[in-house]
Motif scaffolding. Sequence first.
Motif, PDB file in Angstrom:
ATOM      1  N   GLU A  59       0.571  -1.053  -0.149  1.00 46.86           N
ATOM      2  CA  GLU A  59      -0.149   0.649   0.010  1.00 46.86           C
ATOM      3  C   GLU A  59       0.559   1.304   0.304  1.00 46.86           C
ATOM      4  O   GLU A  59       0.069   2.176  -0.898  1.00 46.86           O
ATOM      5  N   CYS A  60       2.173   1.142   0.150  1.00 43.85           N
ATOM      6  CA  CYS A  60       3.054   2.364   0.550  1.00 43.85           C
ATOM      7  C   CYS A  60       4.523   2.658  -0.103  1.00 43.85           C
ATOM      8  O   CYS A  60       5.130   3.738  -0.728  1.00 43.85           O
ATOM      9  N   SER A  61       5.093   1.642  -0.342  1.00 44.15           N
ATOM     10  CA  SER A  61       5.918   1.065  -1.481  1.00 44.15           C
ATOM     11  C   SER A  61       6.272   2.433  -2.429  1.00 44.15           C
ATOM     12  O   SER A  61       5.195   2.320  -3.332  1.00 44.15           O
ATOM     13  N   LEU A  62       7.124   3.231  -2.491  1.00 41.97           N
ATOM     14  CA  LEU A  62       6.994   3.610  -3.570  1.00 41.97           C
ATOM     15  C   LEU A  62       8.505   4.729  -4.272  1.00 41.97           C
ATOM     16  O   LEU A  62       9.624   4.471  -3.727  1.00 41.97           O
ATOM     17  N   VAL A  63       8.505   5.316  -5.428  1.00 38.03           N
ATOM     18  CA  VAL A  63       9.506   5.159  -6.565  1.00 38.03           C
ATOM     19  C   VAL A  63       9.293   6.938  -6.728  1.00 38.03           C
ATOM     20  O   VAL A  63       7.745   6.919  -7.916  1.00 38.03           O
ATOM     21  N   PRO A  64      10.216   7.389  -7.504  1.00 33.79           N
ATOM     22  CA  PRO A  64       9.887   8.533  -7.806  1.00 33.79           C
ATOM     23  C   PRO A  64       9.939   8.005  -9.410  1.00 33.79           C
ATOM     24  O   PRO A  64      10.188   6.889 -10.009  1.00 33.79           O
ATOM     25  N   ARG A  65       9.007   8.513 -10.606  1.00 32.92           N
ATOM     26  CA  ARG A  65       8.874   8.296 -11.322  1.00 32.92           C
ATOM     27  C   ARG A  65       9.806   8.402 -12.016  1.00 32.92           C
ATOM     28  O   ARG A  65      10.889   9.594 -12.452  1.00 32.92           O
TER      29      ARG A  65
ATOM     30  N   GLU B  57      -1.587   8.989  -6.805  1.00 36.93           N
ATOM     31  CA  GLU B  57      -2.606   9.638  -7.155  1.00 36.93           C
ATOM     32  C   GLU B  57      -4.157   9.290  -7.456  1.00 36.93           C
ATOM     33  O   GLU B  57      -5.411   9.783  -7.197  1.00 36.93           O
ATOM     34  N   ILE B  58      -4.084   8.021  -7.448  1.00 40.68           N
ATOM     35  CA  ILE B  58      -5.723   6.984  -7.709  1.00 40.68           C
ATOM     36  C   ILE B  58      -5.389   6.333  -6.839  1.00 40.68           C
ATOM     37  O   ILE B  58      -7.134   5.275  -6.523  1.00 40.68           O
ATOM     38  N   ASP B  59      -4.907   6.518  -5.305  1.00 42.01           N
ATOM     39  CA  ASP B  59      -5.009   5.760  -4.439  1.00 42.01           C
ATOM     40  C   ASP B  59      -6.128   6.105  -3.338  1.00 42.01           C
ATOM     41  O   ASP B  59      -7.148   7.283  -3.657  1.00 42.01           O
ATOM     42  N   VAL B  60      -7.210   5.085  -2.370  1.00 42.83           N
ATOM     43  CA  VAL B  60      -8.206   5.471  -1.798  1.00 42.83           C
ATOM     44  C   VAL B  60      -7.957   5.163  -0.532  1.00 42.83           C
ATOM     45  O   VAL B  60      -7.130   4.607  -0.077  1.00 42.83           O
ATOM     46  N   PRO B  61      -8.823   6.082   0.411  1.00 39.98           N
ATOM     47  CA  PRO B  61      -9.735   6.490  -0.540  1.00 39.98           C
ATOM     48  C   PRO B  61      -8.663   8.608  -0.879  1.00 39.98           C
ATOM     49  O   PRO B  61      -7.702   8.655   0.299  1.00 39.98           O
ATOM     50  N   LYS B  62      -8.833   8.677  -0.958  1.00 39.83           N
ATOM     51  CA  LYS B  62      -8.247  10.143  -2.102  1.00 39.83           C
ATOM     52  C   LYS B  62      -8.138  11.180  -0.379  1.00 39.83           C
ATOM     53  O   LYS B  62      -8.965  11.354   0.321  1.00 39.83           O
TER      54      LYS B  62
ATOM     55  N   ARG C  34       3.787  10.979   3.382  1.00 42.51           N
ATOM     56  CA  ARG C  34       3.491  10.515   3.708  1.00 42.51           C
ATOM     57  C   ARG C  34       2.143  10.087   4.478  1.00 42.51           C
ATOM     58  O   ARG C  34       1.214  10.681   3.485  1.00 42.51           O
ATOM     59  N   SER C  35       1.634   8.829   4.372  1.00 43.08           N
ATOM     60  CA  SER C  35       1.003   8.166   4.643  1.00 43.08           C
ATOM     61  C   SER C  35       0.205   8.481   5.596  1.00 43.08           C
ATOM     62  O   SER C  35       0.497   8.359   6.881  1.00 43.08           O
ATOM     63  N   LEU C  36      -1.268   8.592   5.488  1.00 40.84           N
ATOM     64  CA  LEU C  36      -2.015   8.371   6.650  1.00 40.84           C
ATOM     65  C   LEU C  36      -2.244   6.910   7.239  1.00 40.84           C
ATOM     66  O   LEU C  36      -3.575   7.250   7.862  1.00 40.84           O
ATOM     67  N   SER C  37      -3.092   5.865   5.905  1.00 46.92           N
ATOM     68  CA  SER C  37      -3.292   5.026   6.361  1.00 46.92           C
ATOM     69  C   SER C  37      -2.460   4.776   7.311  1.00 46.92           C
ATOM     70  O   SER C  37      -2.659   3.255   8.150  1.00 46.92           O
TER      71      SER C  37
END
Length: 270
Positions: free
Chosen positions: A150-156, A212-217, A234-237
Amino acid sequence: MDSDKVLSDIGYLEGCGIILSPEEKAALQTSLILEQTKNKFNRVCFWGKIQGVKRNYYIVVGIGGDQIHNRKYLSSQDCLEWGIMNHVTPDMLFKAQKVKGRFTGDPAFVYEQSESLYTQEASGEPDSSSKIEMKEEDRLAAVVKLVEKECSLVPRGALMKTPLDQVILNGSFEGLSEGHSHKLASYLHLREYTKIDTESSDPAFDFLETLEIDVPKGCWTLQAERGSGLVVLRSLSWIGFSAFHVPNTKKYGYLYFGTGEKNSDLPFML
């Protein structure tokens, strides 16, 4: 966060409360080099720390040739001795989302939780109850998997897909521009993907889903710091998950320092 850059890059997330003691830094710097050699990983990344009541769990990720599919997770409670975490099954993921409460810090601890099953009658009275049992070491592995998904990410642009469908580091990546770095759409989930069909997409770079498409917005916050010289997400989830990127540079990474409990109330807080 790459093991060889932890000591320098963790400073970018100090404002999020992510801090390691001198003892923890020294232990990580030594032990992660040994683990990379021992397990023949291409890279070892420090993933974060899950805080337990009695003891904490430190997590690292060993990465092979493919940056998404060749990943192994290791845990430790002293930053010195590391062990490969249990393989996560769908049943473990299901139970991990049902079990509530803090981690104890004892891998052998067994959670026991009752779950009531309700009838379809108007009274809504429970007609039976099922018991969920789960060892803490299994819950730990499942929670790490959930946070990663749900959270791991990288820049495009930081990763690219080869014609053989292997995901590798992009050696030509020089960072996002200052303008693009302030957009959620410029950050992609580092997880197994499905084919994305858009006319404007580049199949070598646009094969991952954007934040950008993650829910909830509104489940992500993006903030520019140091005069736009640093972007922090930061993730609020999953409170405790933070990521950073320094625009126009190759510097980026993420860490999770939290209790391992998801913020299930977020939809009602937004």
